[in-house]
Write an enzyme that holds these catalytic residues in place. Structure first.
Site, PDB file in Angstrom:
ATOM      1  N   ARG A   1       0.875  -1.165   0.000  1.00  0.00           N
ATOM      2  CA  ARG A   1       0.000   0.000   0.000  1.00  0.00           C
ATOM      3  C   ARG A   1       0.910   1.212   0.000  1.00  0.00           C
ATOM      4  O   ARG A   1       1.579   1.477   0.966  1.00  0.00           O
ATOM      5  CB  ARG A   1      -0.847   0.012   1.282  1.00  0.00           C
ATOM      6  CG  ARG A   1      -1.926   1.081   1.306  1.00  0.00           C
ATOM      7  CD  ARG A   1      -2.516   1.208   2.692  1.00  0.00           C
ATOM      8  NE  ARG A   1      -1.486   1.611   3.630  1.00  0.00           N
ATOM      9  CZ  ARG A   1      -1.048   2.856   3.766  1.00  0.00           C
ATOM     10  NH1 ARG A   1      -1.543   3.831   3.061  1.00  0.00           N
ATOM     11  NH2 ARG A   1      -0.101   3.134   4.624  1.00  0.00           N
TER      12      ARG A   1
ATOM     13  N   ARG B   1      -3.856   4.813  11.288  1.00  0.00           N
ATOM     14  CA  ARG B   1      -3.037   3.613  11.226  1.00  0.00           C
ATOM     15  C   ARG B   1      -3.867   2.472  11.785  1.00  0.00           C
ATOM     16  O   ARG B   1      -4.887   2.698  12.437  1.00  0.00           O
ATOM     17  CB  ARG B   1      -1.780   3.768  12.095  1.00  0.00           C
ATOM     18  CG  ARG B   1      -0.903   4.910  11.671  1.00  0.00           C
ATOM     19  CD  ARG B   1       0.411   4.851  12.423  1.00  0.00           C
ATOM     20  NE  ARG B   1       1.237   3.737  11.917  1.00  0.00           N
ATOM     21  CZ  ARG B   1       2.460   3.481  12.366  1.00  0.00           C
ATOM     22  NH1 ARG B   1       2.974   4.234  13.331  1.00  0.00           N
ATOM     23  NH2 ARG B   1       3.155   2.491  11.875  1.00  0.00           N
ATOM     24  N   SER B   2      -3.383   1.274  11.580  1.00  0.00           N
ATOM     25  CA  SER B   2      -4.122   0.124  12.091  1.00  0.00           C
ATOM     26  C   SER B   2      -4.514   0.308  13.546  1.00  0.00           C
ATOM     27  O   SER B   2      -5.648   0.074  13.946  1.00  0.00           O
ATOM     28  CB  SER B   2      -3.266  -1.137  11.998  1.00  0.00           C
ATOM     29  OG  SER B   2      -3.135  -1.527  10.675  1.00  0.00           O
TER      30      SER B   2
ATOM     31  N   GLN C   1       1.296   8.663  10.528  1.00  0.00           N
ATOM     32  CA  GLN C   1       1.762   7.602   9.633  1.00  0.00           C
ATOM     33  C   GLN C   1       3.162   7.928   9.136  1.00  0.00           C
ATOM     34  O   GLN C   1       3.339   8.968   8.523  1.00  0.00           O
ATOM     35  CB  GLN C   1       0.878   7.539   8.399  1.00  0.00           C
ATOM     36  CG  GLN C   1      -0.567   7.186   8.619  1.00  0.00           C
ATOM     37  CD  GLN C   1      -1.267   7.026   7.262  1.00  0.00           C
ATOM     38  OE1 GLN C   1      -0.770   6.356   6.374  1.00  0.00           O
ATOM     39  NE2 GLN C   1      -2.413   7.667   7.120  1.00  0.00           N
TER      40      GLN C   1
ATOM     41  N   HIS D   1     -34.938   8.353  13.617  1.00  0.00           N
ATOM     42  CA  HIS D   1     -33.887   8.508  12.621  1.00  0.00           C
ATOM     43  C   HIS D   1     -33.121   7.196  12.622  1.00  0.00           C
ATOM     44  O   HIS D   1     -32.620   6.764  13.652  1.00  0.00           O
ATOM     45  CB  HIS D   1     -32.982   9.680  13.039  1.00  0.00           C
ATOM     46  CG  HIS D   1     -31.965  10.033  12.011  1.00  0.00           C
ATOM     47  ND1 HIS D   1     -30.777  10.632  12.311  1.00  0.00           N
ATOM     48  CD2 HIS D   1     -31.970   9.874  10.665  1.00  0.00           C
ATOM     49  CE1 HIS D   1     -30.090  10.833  11.211  1.00  0.00           C
ATOM     50  NE2 HIS D   1     -30.784  10.383  10.201  1.00  0.00           N
TER      51      HIS D   1
ATOM     52  N   ALA E   1     -26.208  16.503  16.286  1.00  0.00           N
ATOM     53  CA  ALA E   1     -25.953  16.415  14.847  1.00  0.00           C
ATOM     54  C   ALA E   1     -25.738  17.753  14.162  1.00  0.00           C
ATOM     55  O   ALA E   1     -24.700  17.986  13.561  1.00  0.00           O
ATOM     56  CB  ALA E   1     -27.079  15.645  14.178  1.00  0.00           C
TER      57      ALA E   1
ATOM     58  N   LYS F   1     -23.605  19.256   8.107  1.00  0.00           N
ATOM     59  CA  LYS F   1     -24.782  20.026   8.515  1.00  0.00           C
ATOM     60  C   LYS F   1     -24.389  21.292   9.270  1.00  0.00           C
ATOM     61  O   LYS F   1     -25.156  22.242   9.318  1.00  0.00           O
ATOM     62  CB  LYS F   1     -25.695  19.148   9.373  1.00  0.00           C
ATOM     63  CG  LYS F   1     -26.377  18.054   8.552  1.00  0.00           C
ATOM     64  CD  LYS F   1     -27.292  17.215   9.414  1.00  0.00           C
ATOM     65  CE  LYS F   1     -27.661  15.927   8.689  1.00  0.00           C
ATOM     66  NZ  LYS F   1     -28.179  14.912   9.596  1.00  0.00           N
TER      67      LYS F   1
ATOM     68  N   ARG G   1      -7.696   2.488   8.590  1.00  0.00           N
ATOM     69  CA  ARG G   1      -7.575   3.817   7.999  1.00  0.00           C
ATOM     70  C   ARG G   1      -8.928   4.274   7.469  1.00  0.00           C
ATOM     71  O   ARG G   1      -9.865   3.492   7.389  1.00  0.00           O
ATOM     72  CB  ARG G   1      -6.615   3.794   6.813  1.00  0.00           C
ATOM     73  CG  ARG G   1      -5.217   3.483   7.187  1.00  0.00           C
ATOM     74  CD  ARG G   1      -4.317   3.268   5.985  1.00  0.00           C
ATOM     75  NE  ARG G   1      -3.239   2.391   6.374  1.00  0.00           N
ATOM     76  CZ  ARG G   1      -2.113   2.800   6.962  1.00  0.00           C
ATOM     77  NH1 ARG G   1      -1.924   4.066   7.202  1.00  0.00           N
ATOM     78  NH2 ARG G   1      -1.186   1.950   7.320  1.00  0.00           N
TER      79      ARG G   1
END
Lengths: 441, 441, 441, 441
Positions: B74, B96-97, B104, B170, B248, B278, B307
């Site tokens: 990658r 990262r993992s 990174q 919702h 939200a 929003k 990621r």
């Protein structure tokens, strides 16, 4: 749309008009064919044609309507032209509350782009070696999260909470399963010669009444070998449990895709996860989720919570159109040649410096022992030489996928998109590194 | 970097050189100030300056190194220039993992962009009304998924599986919680006059030994009112359970941000979720997760699997820089004026057509009864008139957030970024719709 | 072109399809109307629509033909994608060897763009105050070169080599005439009160049997006043000589366009030159050449040697579409208001500092004496304060357009596109400058 | 500029910081080297680096000053962001009233870009075969207009009005000379075997006391051969007249550049004209004017009337940086190979169809008789087959450069930038055309 050639009439000599029309039509022809066939084009498209097509699609979303009135709480308004450009106009994202792949009434263009992307993804995977797939969904998530979604469906269908996971030392899949509230039972691989290999016997033994699913893996760094997905598929069928394959960067390899095809034919494979970036040269952030079962893809799509960024979808769509089938096959051919070349180069280096290649099946990467060298220093040295990607591991490091490995080693990849030059520079850097890191006698 | 002014020496008269240097420095000044202060600029940046800055950052990632050798699986390779542009060069994604916010090694520029985005997000929320926040993380996920991540942390910290959720109709938040493997215990709101309001008594009653968290909500369509987050925060503190606020689209409202601030001061608030699109006019796909506790933000960051696309992060960063604090406050002022205007307009229409405004607290939207009209037809009519965003609901529809509401109604928003024209067009369309949909006597 | 909506059939619910189609058509509508009417749109277009239209046009040139074979010595090949983008794909330039406006068989799209630009330019000038114009050609040259081309036509038609030029102290027009091999007979203006004004008596006297043309001027810095183009037109008609008007930045002014209209009606006006950048906010490099006589425009077009960059044409086309008629009238209104404001501000400053406004007709700029101040220092001071555009002249400097003027002075413009803020900053800088440059008593 | 790496300090681990810095510096290195050496880079730049550099330069112009006040009549204001982008921010154009190459106080960045372009152009021509050149100026005009400017300088220096022009049937150069007010005395070439060649005897004879200059030509379609510029240079030196070489697309050919070098060494060469598009793959619109004499370049620069579009300059700068010296030499090598291949292919076709190659010196194009075929139909046929560039001429057509040629013929080019595929398609189309256009016996 617009008959722009009308403008020419009476203004420009007729034979010129005809010639211009021929050119314009030739530019637009790939779009026309895509609409008709909805398959990955043989020949990749030019960037300007892709951009034009994306513009047309994005202009179908209501936020583009010059005469619309927008009084919702979410209307794809953007702070500036740059913000708009960063999304290439796909500002509504993908998905609806109830279903990731449901068309959005406000965003028909985005929906259409998404629908088309999912069609092309299926076509591509089928032509890449798994014709027995029947549905795909490109998720705006990387593979770890996609595994999480997949096991959550296994959980809700089976009402069970345990996943059996032949150990792979990669945090993302594990975190995905944990995020979904699953208990992960790791199965320790065995070292067989140089290979670190999943024991089918242990896997079988791990299954019990609480088992919801097995998550198998096809691609990882050597010496960890791909799981025998065919055997696992048979086992899953026998036991009536879900089988999810993490095929992270396996699409690039014809050998691995053949394993996938075989597994589907032989037993039970529910969902297969593959990275868009590692297989199709997109920026990080997308997953192609595939399945022989459209129903399961629908289930995952319904399990996804809300909307997601359109970026990973559009980037993947652009990458597919840009590559075309021919371009992708060319890249796969190069990958095979490079993989062969990498092995030869690393072998030569190993021979010269008292190390040896690990004898492991892996169609993408190569590993070499580091018994005579200070392993960690080799890694640092290569980083300094601007080589990215190699991994150096010692006997008990996280990454070896077993309790203890017999040697420290380094892995190097010849992944899709790597160039001959990458591999030559990397191996010559490796040689340089070895020269400076030999252990004292 | 480069001292381009050197080039001028001896080539261009000195006073011109000086003038050119003044201009160039003035263009670069916002970048310099951002680096020094790491705060949202007062004045928004021009798009070209933002683009320049993004380019500089992206050029720190190793995939840009013209002399690098890339032999990982990658490496942020891309299929074409267009694919690169679609990511503005941030091809490594974020995360990262092990940890979403960890830097990174291959992508220091992306990491830096992300780090900066998180800093600016915190600064912005603090200045928008919640100075008692201490950490934020912008997630490359929309709010439903972010709620999922948040409750998963509550689960792993509490070892409990139940979330108490004062009902909001919702789907995304619910799906997020289910994805995380939680059992959701919905608390039915009560109808009090026109308002649909959460009963604190019922919430208290719902809590038991299995309760991991309460998820409260500040923004929804009227007649559902914002939850009393202060009271819930006190209750959560008393009971020792997590309190997650789904805020939200509340950042746009000074009133709602005051509620958030009050809740944090009064009791327990663990995590607060807000949409980037929003609130900050970005494309869909990002969430600002905020907390008074840096530790919890870290926990969520570690719970994220792998990621994610950098797009939602970069789009939000660009939006913040583009707006600036002044620009955002201007938008909030307009929102307040528009909300007032919307109320007046809708009231006038209601009076004329035998309907009435619902008497409900909501700083963003307005609702009006549809007793004398064919409700569903009103909705379709407005869609046809190119009005997007209004919702029409009948007494028992999903969306009313209670068992049965006393009237059918329509809601219309005056959300941030809406214009005066949007509201005028929408209300005049509403009037037109009412004229054509009156029930027969 | 493409019926992209076909793609939607069977994939997307019908009512959504309809809505998407409405939006897409609304985006494309301005293009359709332009094609039908070939007039400057009332309302300016969005940039994305202009770009889309330019792309369509450029895709009609043969260099875009994916199946073409190109074996000429000039085939619009480009060194890189960036070079292509810098021309927005119009790589063939405009013009043919024999005629600037003749359609190019290889570049029908470019030809069409050019043809359309010329049409819109004529429409715009007519609607800007000179309905008695009948033809225009936008030249890929700035005004000085355009004057050169114009006088070369006068020369070849009249077989005479002398141009009478009421003095304006601007090098470009003079150089243009000299380039064309003309002898320039300058007529010295007279100082009348504050005004520097062309004497019609002197002009009349200058004409003799060798006179090919008069070149008059409408726009220059005060105290030089616009020439009485009506009187000159009458004279040119009487004498049977060419009359070319340098109307460099006069289109922005309704008053000056009225002068042009009057001159055409009253006598002889052959060619009128106006800058694209100074009137229509384009980058420097184009001229709108206009005439009541299509034949003369054709002659100039034939006198032009070869091809030219398409950039000035495309930039002007984009500017016209972007502004629209309404946008341009709005700018002209602002210009008038700003001009008034400028006069008031400068007057106030003058009164305070012992200077006075020059009493001269000029609808764009204002001039003030600098008797009590060190003139040159005022200029430098303002440059340092980042004010660009003012000019400071002393009694015998090049620029005063007469043998000797009675005072040193400074001129400041309120040209089209200037903002209120520009004028306020400039006048407050002027005041600062005066405070620091007062002469000792 | 900005020390963006400062931002990293304390935020990102030190070794990562170092790695990021290495990458960023590597990206910026070409810019640094260009500034130091001011020579065409060996290796071409990536587009993103060129763009970055252009942005930096354009940000030195005063119209970018966020704190400037602009009160001139010309301030590089633009109608919209798109118009700005179409000029990549170089909105002031190039040039001042008095001198095309003089730095503009308001536009130091543009001036600098122009200065640099002129430096690189000189470097490039010197390295392309004419090290005895000493100055160049890239004009924002195509070659015909540039010839006009050049002869105007010859006229003003010599006070004579006649140009001797060995006939080339191309309208632009002629028009350029006429525009400049020159009388052109055409010298008829002679047919010698297949070649149409200028007779030195006739040229010598044409010179008289009124002769200002000779304009010779190196590149045209066969059978017209390049002029013997060395002999003409000697003659010009003897006679004390100007010698201007129209080297339109000769830079691409090492053979022709050798002729230029030889002419300069042997006699008098004043000015040499070459196209930017035909030699350097830019869009149409620029000319590289070169001379052994900096004084003459200065003269032409002063003869130019006013400003010009920056587009042709910036496009050429971008093309040079994009190609690099290596890239250009690679293109020239390909051109030579393609030219050879073209000859072979056309010969084969000719042999097969009863025609023959014309035996003429021309390093770029090839000509073949059309005695057995209907010539005009061959041309139309190929146009229909989407082949652009070939020219078909009959015995007395304009284009043959002599009174009457012995055969009709077709010419085909293997110009720089053409591909092998172009040539194969074109010759196979030629064969097809011949098959369908054979004259009846």
């Amino acid at each position: 749309m617009i008959d722009i050639e009308e403008l020419l009439k009476n203004e420009i000599p007729k034979h010129m008009l005809k010639r211009a029309s021929v050119t314009l039509r030739a530019k637009l022809k790939p779009i026309r064919l895509l609409i008709e066939h909805r398959r990955v084009p043989e020949k990749g498209w030019d960037d300007d044609v892709i951009e034009f097509f994306l513009t047309l699609l994005s202009w179908m979303d209501t936020d583009k309507d010059p005469e619309g009135a927008q009084v919702g709480e979410r209307e794809a308004r953007v702070a500036s032209q740059l913000v708009y450009n960063l999304a290439h106009g796909f500002c509504h994202g993908v998905g609806r509350s109830g279903n990731l792949t449901a068309p959005q009434p406000k965003a028909v263009g985005s929906s259409l782009a998404y629908l088309l992307t999912n069609r092309l993804a299926l076509d591509m995977l089928q032509r890449c070696g798994a014709p027995n797939l029947n549905s795909t969904c490109v998720l705006p998530l990387a593979t770890g999260m996609a595994i999480g979604l997949s096991v959550s469906v296994a959980r809700s269908e089976s009402k069970k909470h345990v996943v059996i996971y032949p150990r792979v030392d990669h945090k993302s899949p594990l975190k995905g399963m944990q995020l979904a509230g699953m208990n992960v039972k790791t199965v320790e691989p065995e070292v067989d010669g140089d290979a670190v290999r999943t024991s089918m016997k242990k896997v079988r033994k791990a299954i019990d009444a609480k088992t919801a699913a097995i998550v198998s893996t096809t691609t990882f760094f050597p010496p960890r070998e791909p799981d025998d997905v065919k055997a696992i598929a048979k086992l899953a069928a026998e036991e009536g449990i879900f089988h999810i394959i993490n095929n992270a960067y396996g699409v690039q390899s014809r050998q691995i895709m053949k394993l996938i095809q075989g597994a589907i034919d032989a037993g039970r494979v529910d969902l297969i996860i593959q990275s868009t970036d590692k297989n199709f040269l997109t920026p990080v952030g997308g997953t192609i989720l595939a399945s022989p079962s459209p129903r399961l893809i629908e289930k995952v799509s319904q399990a996804y919570a809300g909307r997601g960024s359109a970026a990973p979808i559009i980037q993947f769509l652009a990458a597919l159109l840009s590559l075309g089938l021919d371009g992708y096959e060319r890249l796969r051919n190069e990958q095979e040649i490079n993989r062969q070349m990498l092995e030869e180069h690393v072998k030569r280096v190993a021979d010269k410096h008292g190390e040896r290649l690990l004898d492991v099946f892996n169609p993408i990467a190569v590993a070499m022992t580091l018994n005579q060298h200070e392993a960690k220093k080799v890694g640092h040295y290569m980083y300094t030489l601007r080589v990215t990607g190699p991994r150096v591991l010692e006997e008990t490091d996280f990454g070896i996928c077993c309790r203890r490995y017999h040697s420290p080693y380094i892995t190097v990849n010849a992944a899709i998109g790597s160039t001959k030059e990458d591999i030559q520079s990397a191996t010559s850097a490796l040689e340089k590194a070895l020269r400076h890191t030999r252990k004292y006698a």
